[in-house]
Design an enzyme around this catalytic site. Structure first.
Site, PDB file in Angstrom:
ATOM      1  N   ARG A  44       2.871 -13.578   2.255  1.00  0.00           N
ATOM      2  CA  ARG A  44       1.678 -13.086   1.547  1.00  0.00           C
ATOM      3  C   ARG A  44       1.960 -11.676   1.053  1.00  0.00           C
ATOM      4  NH1 ARG A  44      -3.025 -10.223   2.662  1.00  0.00           N
ATOM      5  NH2 ARG A  44      -4.950 -11.072   1.793  1.00  0.00           N
TER       6      ARG A  44
ATOM      7  N   LYS B   2       1.023  -2.825   4.639  1.00  0.00           N
ATOM      8  CA  LYS B   2       0.281  -2.565   5.876  1.00  0.00           C
ATOM      9  C   LYS B   2       0.653  -1.225   6.483  1.00  0.00           C
ATOM     10  CE  LYS B   2      -1.293  -7.137   6.873  1.00  0.00           C
ATOM     11  NZ  LYS B   2      -1.345  -8.319   7.743  1.00  0.00           N
TER      12      LYS B   2
HETATM   13  C1  PT1 Z   1      -1.960 -11.765   7.014  1.00  0.00           C
HETATM   14  C2  PT1 Z   1      -3.134 -11.285   6.360  1.00  0.00           C
HETATM   15  C3  PT1 Z   1      -3.957 -12.252   5.737  1.00  0.00           C
HETATM   16  N1  PT1 Z   1      -3.480  -9.980   6.315  1.00  0.00           N
HETATM   17  C4  PT1 Z   1      -2.476 -13.960   6.368  1.00  0.00           C
HETATM   18  N2  PT1 Z   1      -3.605 -13.565   5.746  1.00  0.00           N
HETATM   19  C5  PT1 Z   1      -4.618  -9.601   5.700  1.00  0.00           C
HETATM   20  N3  PT1 Z   1      -2.131 -15.275   6.392  1.00  0.00           N
HETATM   21  C6  PT1 Z   1      -5.435 -10.561   5.095  1.00  0.00           C
HETATM   22  C7  PT1 Z   1      -2.918  -2.486   8.184  1.00  0.00           C
HETATM   23  O1  PT1 Z   1      -2.453  -2.325   9.330  1.00  0.00           O
HETATM   24  O2  PT1 Z   1      -1.149 -10.949   7.636  1.00  0.00           O
HETATM   25  N4  PT1 Z   1      -1.660 -13.075   7.004  1.00  0.00           N
HETATM   26  N5  PT1 Z   1      -5.101 -11.861   5.127  1.00  0.00           N
HETATM   27  C8  PT1 Z   1      -4.980  -8.138   5.627  1.00  0.00           C
HETATM   28  N6  PT1 Z   1      -5.091  -7.563   6.919  1.00  0.00           N
HETATM   29  C9  PT1 Z   1      -4.623  -6.298   7.225  1.00  0.00           C
HETATM   30  C10 PT1 Z   1      -4.262  -6.020   8.535  1.00  0.00           C
HETATM   31  C11 PT1 Z   1      -4.435  -5.352   6.244  1.00  0.00           C
HETATM   32  C12 PT1 Z   1      -3.714  -4.781   8.853  1.00  0.00           C
HETATM   33  C13 PT1 Z   1      -3.908  -4.111   6.539  1.00  0.00           C
HETATM   34  C14 PT1 Z   1      -3.529  -3.811   7.854  1.00  0.00           C
HETATM   35  O3  PT1 Z   1      -2.848  -1.641   7.294  1.00  0.00           O
END
Ligand code: PT1
Length: 278
Positions: free
Chosen positions: A254, A221
């Protein structure tokens, strides 16, 4: 601790890794690579061999700035993958969606749990889960992916995220979804500035008050860049964050890099337990 998902029991006496399988053309770290169901199956087999306990299959990117994807397009992306992976691999499959029709059809195709960034707030989602026996991961998100990083504000991010998750747990139980089917996730990066993410990570152990399995997603992230990681080199930072999360009580981690994350998680868990191999 354990979780019940579609007739299966997910044992959480030690932390487990949920491997990420994005079936999207636009996902931030592996865009387009697994749109082909055979490529997706090969990646799922790799993650299973590396020790993933769950594979999280998503047809809608939820990274900051991503646009919503219609349910029928999500179905076209994820159903062939869920069917193929369920037929070949014994591990648990989660579907990363908020859409009630995708929830229903994914369950029929062999998914065991729903991983929902909107925490079953979409119209019909609560009912779709209540009608079956899928497990649920309730995630906190402030706003929608397209705009969630535009000036997010909290007075007390830890209290507000906890209150939100407690309300969603209550709504699930009121709708007839048994507590044993639930886990919670504070939603790192979902409508949160770096300072908010850090406050949540430092206070992660407080989420154990909800007495539910605690899931986290920190892998690759953008908060890592904010913390000084090199843009193209997010693995080491992701492992550092996964380690910290496990020390603070995370039971479902995850991650994209399953083998490396499982090593970090095992080591953190053993140190936390004070024994070996925890
Ligand atoms: C998470 C999650 C998810 N994140 C769960 N499922 C994502 N349970 C998808 C960035 O800041 O944390 N928990 N499913 C993906 N979401 C992001 C959010 C991806 C922020 C990247 C960022 O780069």
């Amino acid at each position: 601790m354990q979780m019940r998902c579609a007739g299966r029991v997910l044992e959480l006496d030690r932390p487990v890794v949920m491997g990420v399988l994005n079936v999207t053309p636009d996902s931030f770290s592996d865009g387009g690579r697994f749109l082909d169901p055979d490529a997706a199956l090969a990646q799922a087999e790799r993650m299973a061999a590396e020790g993933a306990a769950i594979i999280d299959i998503g047809g809608e990117s939820t990274r900051p700035g991503a646009a919503a994807v219609a349910g029928d397009e999500q179905l076209r992306r994820v159903l062939p993958v869920i069917e193929r992976v369920a037929a070949r691999l014994p591990l648990l499959l989660s579907v990363d969606t908020s859409d009630p029709e995708v929830i229903r059809r994914a369950g029929a195709a062999g998914a065991h749990l729903v991983n929902d960034v909107r925490a079953l707030r979409a119209p019909g989602a609560l009912e779709a889960v209540a009608a079956g026996d899928l497990g649920v991961c309730l995630i906190h998100m402030r706003g929608e992916p397209a705009t969630m990083q535009v000036d997010p504000h909290y007075d007390d991010v830890v209290a507000e995220v906890q209150t939100f998750l407690a309300e969603r747990v209550h709504s699930c139980i009121a709708a007839g979804i048994a507590r044993e089917r639930l886990c919670i996730d504070p939603g790192f990066g979902f409508g949160k500035l770096l300072a908010h993410n850090l406050q949540l990570l430092r206070a992660l152990a407080q989420f154990q008050r909800l007495e539910l399995p605690l899931a986290v997603g920190l892998s690759r992230k953008s908060m890592l860049t904010g913390l000084g990681a090199r843009a193209q080199e997010r693995l080491a930072g992701s492992l550092a964050l996964a380690t910290i999360a496990v020390l603070h009580g995370a039971l479902i981690v995850r991650a994209h890099d399953v083998a490396a994350t499982l090593d970090a998680v095992r080591i953190a868990s053993a140190v936390k337990q004070g024994g070996s191999g925890g």
